[in-house]
Write a protein that holds these residues in place. Structure first.
Motif, PDB file in Angstrom:
ATOM      1  N   CYS A  76       0.830  -1.203   0.000  1.00 17.96           N
ATOM      2  CA  CYS A  76       0.000   0.000   0.000  1.00 17.96           C
ATOM      3  C   CYS A  76       0.872   1.263   0.000  1.00 17.96           C
ATOM      4  N   ILE A  77       1.953   1.224   0.776  1.00 14.61           N
ATOM      5  CA  ILE A  77       2.878   2.366   0.821  1.00 14.61           C
ATOM      6  C   ILE A  77       3.527   2.599  -0.534  1.00 14.61           C
ATOM      7  N   ILE A  78       3.917   1.505  -1.203  1.00 13.44           N
ATOM      8  CA  ILE A  78       4.544   1.620  -2.535  1.00 13.44           C
ATOM      9  C   ILE A  78       3.592   2.282  -3.524  1.00 13.44           C
ATOM     10  N   PHE A  79       2.327   1.830  -3.514  1.00 11.04           N
ATOM     11  CA  PHE A  79       1.341   2.430  -4.424  1.00 11.04           C
ATOM     12  C   PHE A  79       1.069   3.894  -4.073  1.00 11.04           C
ATOM     13  N   THR A  80       1.087   4.194  -2.776  1.00 12.10           N
ATOM     14  CA  THR A  80       0.878   5.583  -2.333  1.00 12.10           C
ATOM     15  C   THR A  80       2.008   6.481  -2.812  1.00 12.10           C
ATOM     16  N   ILE A  81       3.244   5.984  -2.676  1.00 16.04           N
ATOM     17  CA  ILE A  81       4.406   6.753  -3.149  1.00 16.04           C
ATOM     18  C   ILE A  81       4.325   6.980  -4.650  1.00 16.04           C
ATOM     19  N   ALA A  82       3.923   5.924  -5.385  1.00 10.35           N
ATOM     20  CA  ALA A  82       3.808   6.043  -6.851  1.00 10.35           C
ATOM     21  C   ALA A  82       2.773   7.096  -7.229  1.00 10.35           C
ATOM     22  N   LEU A  83       1.611   7.080  -6.524  1.00 10.56           N
ATOM     23  CA  LEU A  83       0.559   8.050  -6.812  1.00 10.56           C
ATOM     24  C   LEU A  83       1.012   9.461  -6.455  1.00 10.56           C
ATOM     25  N   ALA A  84       1.721   9.604  -5.328  1.00 14.59           N
ATOM     26  CA  ALA A  84       2.210  10.920  -4.908  1.00 14.59           C
ATOM     27  C   ALA A  84       3.241  11.462  -5.889  1.00 14.59           C
ATOM     28  N   LEU A  85       4.156  10.583  -6.323  1.00 14.48           N
ATOM     29  CA  LEU A  85       5.169  11.003  -7.302  1.00 14.48           C
ATOM     30  C   LEU A  85       4.514  11.397  -8.629  1.00 14.48           C
ATOM     31  N   GLY A  86       3.490  10.612  -9.028  1.00 12.44           N
ATOM     32  CA  GLY A  86       2.771  10.945 -10.255  1.00 12.44           C
ATOM     33  C   GLY A  86       2.083  12.299 -10.167  1.00 12.44           C
ATOM     34  N   SER A  87       1.494  12.572  -8.997  1.00 10.32           N
ATOM     35  CA  SER A  87       0.831  13.867  -8.793  1.00 10.32           C
ATOM     36  C   SER A  87       1.846  15.009  -8.812  1.00 10.32           C
ATOM     37  N   CYS A  88       3.000  14.794  -8.149  1.00 15.99           N
ATOM     38  CA  CYS A  88       4.051  15.828  -8.153  1.00 15.99           C
ATOM     39  C   CYS A  88       4.567  16.083  -9.554  1.00 15.99           C
ATOM     40  N   MET A  89       4.781  15.005 -10.312  1.00 13.91           N
ATOM     41  CA  MET A  89       5.268  15.165 -11.682  1.00 13.91           C
ATOM     42  C   MET A  89       4.230  15.880 -12.542  1.00 13.91           C
ATOM     43  N   GLY A  90       2.947  15.502 -12.373  1.00  8.06           N
ATOM     44  CA  GLY A  90       1.886  16.175 -13.126  1.00  8.06           C
ATOM     45  C   GLY A  90       1.816  17.648 -12.786  1.00  8.06           C
ATOM     46  N   GLY A  91       1.923  17.983 -11.483  1.00 11.09           N
ATOM     47  CA  GLY A  91       1.910  19.377 -11.074  1.00 11.09           C
ATOM     48  C   GLY A  91       3.100  20.151 -11.628  1.00 11.09           C
ATOM     49  N   TYR A  92       4.251  19.481 -11.637  1.00 11.77           N
ATOM     50  CA  TYR A  92       5.467  20.109 -12.183  1.00 11.77           C
ATOM     51  C   TYR A  92       5.293  20.393 -13.674  1.00 11.77           C
ATOM     52  N   TYR A  93       4.728  19.435 -14.392  1.00 12.39           N
ATOM     53  CA  TYR A  93       4.487  19.637 -15.832  1.00 12.39           C
ATOM     54  C   TYR A  93       3.486  20.762 -16.069  1.00 12.39           C
ATOM     55  N   MET A  94       2.444  20.832 -15.215  1.00 10.33           N
ATOM     56  CA  MET A  94       1.480  21.919 -15.343  1.00 10.33           C
ATOM     57  C   MET A  94       2.156  23.266 -15.101  1.00 10.33           C
ATOM     58  N   SER A  95       3.077  23.296 -14.118  1.00  9.00           N
ATOM     59  CA  SER A  95       3.821  24.526 -13.816  1.00  9.00           C
ATOM     60  C   SER A  95       4.668  24.951 -15.010  1.00  9.00           C
ATOM     61  N   LYS A  96       5.340  23.983 -15.629  1.00 10.10           N
ATOM     62  CA  LYS A  96       6.166  24.279 -16.808  1.00 10.10           C
ATOM     63  C   LYS A  96       5.309  24.800 -17.963  1.00 10.10           C
ATOM     64  N   THR A  97       4.126  24.197 -18.138  1.00 12.08           N
ATOM     65  CA  THR A  97       3.219  24.655 -19.199  1.00 12.08           C
ATOM     66  C   THR A  97       2.751  26.075 -18.928  1.00 12.08           C
ATOM     67  N   GLY A  98       2.453  26.367 -17.669  1.00 15.45           N
ATOM     68  CA  GLY A  98       2.039  27.722 -17.303  1.00 15.45           C
ATOM     69  C   GLY A  98       3.135  28.734 -17.553  1.00 15.45           C
ATOM     70  N   ASN A  99       4.376  28.361 -17.229  1.00 19.19           N
ATOM     71  CA  ASN A  99       5.511  29.253 -17.496  1.00 19.19           C
ATOM     72  C   ASN A  99       5.669  29.513 -18.982  1.00 19.19           C
ATOM     73  N   LEU A 100       5.452  28.465 -19.796  1.00 19.53           N
ATOM     74  CA  LEU A 100       5.546  28.625 -21.253  1.00 19.53           C
ATOM     75  C   LEU A 100       4.511  29.625 -21.750  1.00 19.53           C
ATOM     76  N   LEU A 101       3.260  29.481 -21.307  1.00 22.71           N
ATOM     77  CA  LEU A 101       2.197  30.393 -21.746  1.00 22.71           C
ATOM     78  C   LEU A 101       2.495  31.821 -21.298  1.00 22.71           C
ATOM     79  N   THR A 102       3.019  31.967 -20.078  1.00 19.45           N
ATOM     80  CA  THR A 102       3.356  33.301 -19.585  1.00 19.45           C
ATOM     81  C   THR A 102       4.450  33.931 -20.431  1.00 19.45           C
ATOM     82  N   ASN A 103       5.489  33.151 -20.731  1.00 20.03           N
ATOM     83  CA  ASN A 103       6.592  33.673 -21.546  1.00 20.03           C
ATOM     84  C   ASN A 103       6.134  34.024 -22.952  1.00 20.03           C
ATOM     85  N   MET A 104       5.258  33.192 -23.518  1.00 23.85           N
ATOM     86  CA  MET A 104       4.771  33.437 -24.872  1.00 23.85           C
ATOM     87  C   MET A 104       3.952  34.718 -24.957  1.00 23.85           C
TER      88      MET A 104
END
Length: 502
Positions: A76-104
């Motif tokens: 259960c802990i392994i799956f929780t870590i995987a889900l948390a890492l996936g959420s962090c990565m998704g949030g990071y990608y959203m942040s990068k996309t937002g920075n791109l739109l701002t720069n553009m």
């Protein structure tokens, strides 16, 4: 035994609470970035939020209350870590996309122009102070602001030079190479114009810069925004700049297209204008741009995107609502970020003498190109009998190859680096809200866009170009193709198909 079991349970609960907090924090980060980016329709955002909240509740229950054994708790802990890492990565990608739109969409208020004092490679003039007492050639009517700026800088440093004025770039270059003057002043945006002339193709290798300075000019490019970008047709000028000095520096417009978008009919018409098209310039700058003069349309970019926009509006008799500028030199970063691109070369179009990519050779079939090679391939025209027409095809190939890579699943592995490379490659006068509205419209309605194409054409000739002050190769417009292109644009704006225009 019971004490050990109780101790294990307490440790398990502590770990359960810690990982539950980690999961909730990661989910909140992802949802915050999604809300901040503002690209998901309300219903879809609500659905995503509900899904992640339910997942969090399920895993919190499993971690803190339901799993008792060590193995089940560990799984259960392994799956929780995987889900948390996936959420962090998704949030990071959203942040990068937002920075791109701002720069553009964060259009800089000023553009940079760089001016240089050039001497021959063999000259005894090695540094700035050596220029004192020597002769220098300057242009009489072109880039006068930059010339005055650099001569004043030299004078303030106690360096006086004997100026000789010339009415054309070719006259000044001829005098320079004949030894009539020891140095010349050029705007760096003119460098490619010089190397494009066969007689001065090696200008970069047989000259050097002794002194250089930069100055800024106001960027007057503003949007002519429509009331609702998801329901009202609009025109976008796509301008590909060949500037060497960075994205904030003006440069020739090597790619010129008008994208006519009708969101009601889900139609996009791309109207291409060859870079050598011989047009009447509509100026937006006082730095040597001559209002009403005849010149290649590529030269309008030297005076800023707004000059190109106004000239295109005058040529086609239309209003342009937004501009979209692409820095071609920075495209190399994107190509390298996606791991290179593949282009297919048709038999008979093999080439091994690329001017802008020495050492590059392409053969018939699929060729894999890195960033520098892709740029060289996109800029080549002299190696082809079709000249600029073939270069336009090559540019389209490279751009489509980039799009194919960016839209492939492989983008996930290097998404962040791709976003970083794109942030310095594009700029638009379209606002962040307008871009996100279009994305929401696409996600909500999932329309199937119809792509239509049009191009103005003409015949080759050698005529006087205002920016050069001399004659050069141009494409004299076939006015019937210009009229037809205008009718096609207006047809799409009115909800019809451009294909109905004969």
């Amino acid at each position: 035994m019971k004490k050990n079991k109780k101790k294990t349970n307490r440790v398990g609960k502590v770990f359960g609470i810690l990982f539950s907090i980690l999961l909730v924090a990661a989910t909140m980060y992802l949802l915050f970035q999604l809300v901040k980016l503002n690209v998901l329709p309300t219903k879809l955002l609500f659905l995503v939020t509900v899904v992640f909240v339910l997942l969090d509740l399920i895993f919190i229950l499993l971690l803190c209350f339901m799993t008792k054994g060590v193995v089940s708790k560990l799984i259960c802990i392994i799956f929780t870590i995987a889900l948390a890492l996936g959420s962090c990565m998704g949030g990071y990608y959203m942040s990068k996309t937002g920075n791109l739109l701002t720069n553009m969409t964060n259009i800089v208020k000023n553009s940079k122009n760089t001016v240089s004092v050039i001497v021959k490679k063999s000259s005894s003039i090695k540094k700035k102070n050596d220029l004192a007492g020597h002769s220098v050639g300057v242009l009489n009517n072109i880039g006068t602001v930059g010339t005055k700026k650099i001569m004043k800088d030299l004078s303030n440093s106690g360096i006086e030079m004997e100026k000789t004025q010339y009415d054309s770039m070719t006259a000044m270059l001829e005098a320079f190479y004949n030894g009539d003057v020891d140095a010349i002043v050029i705007n760096e945006t003119s460098r490619d114009q010089i190397t494009d002339m066969e007689a001065y193709a090696k200008f970069d290798s047989n000259t050097r810069v002794v002194y250089q300075t930069s100055y800024v000019v106001e960027n007057t490019d503003k949007a002519n925004a429509v009331s609702n970008i998801t329901t009202t047709p609009f025109n976008v000028l796509i301008s590909g700049s060949d500037s060497r000095g960075g994205f904030d520096e003006n440069g020739r417009s090597d790619v010129i297209m008008v994208a006519t978008v009708n969101p009601k009919t889900n139609t996009i018409l791309l109207t291409s204008i060859p870079r050598d098209f011989y047009v009447t310039t509509a100026c937006d700058a006082a730095d040597g741009c001559m209002e009403g003069a005849l010149d290649k349309i590529t030269h309008t970019g030297i005076h800023g995107t707004n000059t190109t926009k106004r000239t295109v509006e005058k040529l086609l008799g239309i209003d342009i609502n937004y501009t979209f500028k692409v820095g071609f030199d920075t495209v190399t970063d994107i190509v390298d970020a996606v791991g290179g691109v593949d282009v297919t070369v048709e038999p008979g179009y093999e080439c091994s003498n690329f001017l802008h990519a020495p050492g590059l050779s392409v053969t018939a079939g699929v060729n894999h190109l890195n960033g520098e090679q892709a740029l060289g391939y996109a800029r080549e025209r002299y190696a082809y009998s079709e000249g600029d027409r073939q270069r336009t095809k090559n540019q389209q190939q490279v751009l489509m190859a980039i799009v194919n890579k960016i839209t492939s699943p492989a983008i996930v592995t290097n998404y962040a680096s791709i976003m970083d490379s794109m942030s310095n490659t594009f700029s638009t006068t379209m606002s962040n809200d307008e871009i996100t509205s279009l994305i929401k419209y696409q996600l909500n309605n999932n329309p199937k866009w119809t792509m239509e194409q049009s191009m103005v054409d003409g015949t080759g000739d050698t005529l006087m170009c205002a920016e050069l002050g001399d004659a050069a190769y141009v494409m004299v417009p076939d006015q019937s193709t210009v009229t037809k292109a205008t009718k096609k644009i207006k047809a799409v704006m009115n909800g019809q198909s451009s294909k109905d225009i004969e």
